[in-house]
Scaffold this active site. Structure first.
Site, PDB file in Angstrom:
ATOM      1  N   ASP A   1     -17.429  54.386   5.761  1.00 52.19           N
ATOM      2  CA  ASP A   1     -17.749  55.128   4.507  1.00 52.19           C
ATOM      3  C   ASP A   1     -19.291  55.396   4.639  1.00 52.19           C
ATOM      4  O   ASP A   1     -20.225  54.591   5.100  1.00 52.19           O
ATOM      5  CB  ASP A   1     -17.492  54.165   3.264  1.00 52.19           C
ATOM      6  CG  ASP A   1     -15.948  54.235   3.005  1.00 52.19           C
ATOM      7  OD1 ASP A   1     -15.373  55.271   3.240  1.00 52.19           O
ATOM      8  OD2 ASP A   1     -15.366  53.176   2.462  1.00 52.19           O
TER       9      ASP A   1
ATOM     10  N   ASP B   1     -12.264  61.049   2.016  1.00 53.54           N
ATOM     11  CA  ASP B   1     -11.900  60.701   0.750  1.00 53.54           C
ATOM     12  C   ASP B   1     -12.168  61.835  -0.156  1.00 53.54           C
ATOM     13  O   ASP B   1     -11.327  62.090  -1.225  1.00 53.54           O
ATOM     14  CB  ASP B   1     -12.844  59.497   0.259  1.00 53.54           C
ATOM     15  CG  ASP B   1     -12.688  58.276   1.236  1.00 53.54           C
ATOM     16  OD1 ASP B   1     -11.442  58.082   1.951  1.00 53.54           O
ATOM     17  OD2 ASP B   1     -13.721  57.429   1.443  1.00 53.54           O
TER      18      ASP B   1
END
Length: 157
Positions: A111, A129
């Site tokens: 991330d 995402d």
């Protein structure tokens, strides 16, 4: 299918750039509300089950494979689906494939996008995402009946 492949390639490319540019947990302020950095998430959305001991990697990988196979093989090639639904499924498949790649290659998902405001940080995320969320929103919005069309039809009857 081109949309899914595009999402997958861009997601992997950005994660690779982050991996090569930032040390783990290193970040850089880009704006007053956006940091770019390198974080690993062994869990799912919002770091769900991130401290579960490792078994979650296999669970989330299996779920991703199921989603990719079900939506990819079963839905993307269904001519009865609208272009909007196929696009929604492609976004979800591309994002799921990007995060699956990370789970297999790195054991956790990279991330790198950190949004924050006044000391409050949204959970860190990545392009995969974003694609999954955009696909889910598109899918949900496609299910909402077009009331103006329904009202016109009702008035004509």
């Amino acid at each position: 299918m081109a949309v899914a492949i595009f999402i997958f390639v861009i997601d992997i490319a950005t994660k690779e750039a982050v991996f090569r540019t930032f040390a783990l947990r290193e970040s850089m302020a880009l704006t007053s509300f956006l940091n770019l950095g390198h974080w690993l998430n062994p869990g799912a959305a919002f770091s769900f089950l991130s401290d579960a001991g490792g078994w979650q990697r296999y669970l989330f990988s299996a779920l991703a494979v199921a989603v990719i196979v079900w939506l990819g093989a079963g839905m993307l090639f269904n001519d009865a689906l609208t272009k909007t639904l196929r696009t929604a499924f492609a976004l979800i498949v591309g994002g799921a494939a990007g995060n699956l790649y990370d789970r297999i290659a790195r054991g956790a998902v990279i991330d790198w996008i950190d949004l924050h405001w006044a000391g409050w940080h949204w959970p860190v995320f990545n392009l995969a995402d974003c694609a999954i969320v955009a696909g889910a929103i598109t899918l949900a919005s496609a299910q909402v009946p077009n009331t103006s069309k329904n009202e016109k039809s009702a008035m004509q009857n």
